[in-house]
Design an enzyme around this catalytic site. Structure first.
Site, PDB file in Angstrom:
ATOM      1  N   ARG A 119       0.825  -1.212   0.000  1.00  0.00           N
ATOM      2  CA  ARG A 119       0.000   0.000   0.000  1.00  0.00           C
ATOM      3  C   ARG A 119       0.860   1.263   0.000  1.00  0.00           C
ATOM      4  O   ARG A 119       1.896   1.340   0.656  1.00  0.00           O
ATOM      5  CB  ARG A 119      -0.900   0.019   1.237  1.00  0.00           C
ATOM      6  N   ARG A 133       2.928   3.587   4.893  1.00  0.00           N
ATOM      7  CA  ARG A 133       2.601   3.838   6.299  1.00  0.00           C
ATOM      8  C   ARG A 133       3.490   3.017   7.230  1.00  0.00           C
ATOM      9  O   ARG A 133       3.782   1.850   6.954  1.00  0.00           O
ATOM     10  CB  ARG A 133       1.130   3.492   6.560  1.00  0.00           C
ATOM     11  N   ARG A 142      -2.769  -5.474  14.278  1.00  0.00           N
ATOM     12  CA  ARG A 142      -3.998  -4.732  13.985  1.00  0.00           C
ATOM     13  C   ARG A 142      -5.145  -5.690  13.686  1.00  0.00           C
ATOM     14  O   ARG A 142      -6.302  -5.413  14.019  1.00  0.00           O
ATOM     15  CB  ARG A 142      -3.764  -3.765  12.813  1.00  0.00           C
TER      16      ARG A 142
HETATM   17  P1  AMP Z   1      -6.520   3.163   9.905  1.00  0.00           P
HETATM   18  O1  AMP Z   1      -5.941   4.311   9.151  1.00  0.00           O
HETATM   19  O2  AMP Z   1      -8.021   3.142   9.877  1.00  0.00           O
HETATM   20  O3  AMP Z   1      -5.909   1.847   9.506  1.00  0.00           O
HETATM   21  O4  AMP Z   1      -6.121   3.385  11.441  1.00  0.00           O
HETATM   22  C1  AMP Z   1      -4.770   3.440  11.830  1.00  0.00           C
HETATM   23  C2  AMP Z   1      -4.652   3.394  13.335  1.00  0.00           C
HETATM   24  O5  AMP Z   1      -5.327   4.510  13.908  1.00  0.00           O
HETATM   25  C3  AMP Z   1      -5.267   2.185  14.025  1.00  0.00           C
HETATM   26  O6  AMP Z   1      -4.408   1.068  14.025  1.00  0.00           O
HETATM   27  C4  AMP Z   1      -5.495   2.734  15.422  1.00  0.00           C
HETATM   28  O7  AMP Z   1      -4.290   2.796  16.160  1.00  0.00           O
HETATM   29  C5  AMP Z   1      -5.923   4.156  15.137  1.00  0.00           C
HETATM   30  N1  AMP Z   1      -7.387   4.292  14.975  1.00  0.00           N
HETATM   31  C6  AMP Z   1      -8.059   4.665  13.855  1.00  0.00           C
HETATM   32  N2  AMP Z   1      -9.383   4.720  14.082  1.00  0.00           N
HETATM   33  C7  AMP Z   1      -9.548   4.355  15.380  1.00  0.00           C
HETATM   34  C8  AMP Z   1     -10.689   4.200  16.214  1.00  0.00           C
HETATM   35  N3  AMP Z   1     -11.939   4.423  15.774  1.00  0.00           N
HETATM   36  N4  AMP Z   1     -10.481   3.800  17.505  1.00  0.00           N
HETATM   37  C9  AMP Z   1      -9.241   3.584  17.983  1.00  0.00           C
HETATM   38  N5  AMP Z   1      -8.134   3.695  17.249  1.00  0.00           N
HETATM   39  C10 AMP Z   1      -8.269   4.086  15.951  1.00  0.00           C
END
Ligand code: AMP
Length: 213
Positions: free
Chosen positions: A122, A155, A166
């Site tokens: 990605r 990322r 994750r």
């Molecule tokens: P993402 O970009 O959606 O993959 O999110 C990246 C990271 O942001 C996640 O692994 C969490 O550490 C944090 N994160 C994003 N959205 C949330 C949420 N709704 N609650 C808690 N942590 C979040």
């Protein structure tokens, strides 16, 4: 329409939502993007968020809820949006229920093998957050965003180890939301195994049919 997209990391929810947003103007609100922006600010909140994101664990509910509610209020957003990456826990969903009624939740699914393959390659635009993939969603000019000309980066949490962590967080804390929204009668599940680059039109048709537009 007020929409939520659910699904494991790497399932494609960000990619599909960004395309939906380009086509029908619905606003994508990605908590991951909002938190990454906070992280770059030299603030106590930013440093606190960074601790969790670096560890590939979920940021505590009260912090994420604060960030998202402030964002919605500050930008006066009341309708015509897709929440991408929020809620990720039952307490987050309950907080959201207190402030608005969601119309539809799309639960995207695919195999774990596909997830590892996608996240392994990605690329994200540092300016507009558009998502690319080195094999399947290839930018026209290598390393450059097709939409805004920003630089593409990998990322920090797209390593094998972080992806595994994750996915555990997803299974434990986020997947219970599938039943939560099923019980409310607003959940639609869509399994997409094909890659977005070569199958974009087919996938978007499926998404439009699923949300009924
Ligand atoms: P993402 O970009 O959606 O993959 O999110 C990246 C990271 O942001 C996640 O692994 C969490 O550490 C944090 N994160 C994003 N959205 C949330 C949420 N709704 N609650 C808690 N942590 C979040």
């Amino acid at each position: 329409m007020k929409m939520i997209v659910l699904g494991a990391p790497g399932v494609g929810k960000g990619t599909y939502t960004q395309e939906l947003s380009r086509r029908i103007g619905i606003k994508q609100i990605s908590t991951g993007d909002l938190l990454r922006t906070q992280m770059t600010l030299d603030s106590d909140l930013g440093r606190e968020i960074k601790k969790y994101m670096d560890a590939a664990t979920l940021v505590p509910d009260e912090l994420v809820i604060k960030v998202i509610i402030e964002y919605l209020e500050k930008n006066n957003i009341k309708d015509n949006f897709v929440l991408d990456g929020f809620p990720r826990t039952i307490p987050q969903a309950e907080s959201l229920d207190k402030i608005m009624k969601i119309d539809v939740v799309i639960n995207y699914t695919t195999t774990r093998e596909i997830i590892f393959d996608r996240l392994g390659g990605r690329l994200v635009c540092e300016k507009c957050n558009a998502i690319f993939q080195i094999r399947n969603i290839v930018p026209k000019v290598q390393g450059i965003c097709d939409y805004c000309g920003g630089k593409l980066y990998t990322r920090a949490d797209d390593t094998r180890e972080s992806i595994e962590k994750r996915l555990i967080e997803y299974d434990l804390k986020t997947s219970p939301l599938i039943d939560y929204y099923k019980n409310k009668g607003i959940l639609k599940t869509l399994r997409i195994d094909k890659e977005f680059g070569p199958h974009k039109e087919e996938i978007m048709k499926l998404i439009f049919e699923t949300i009924g537009i």
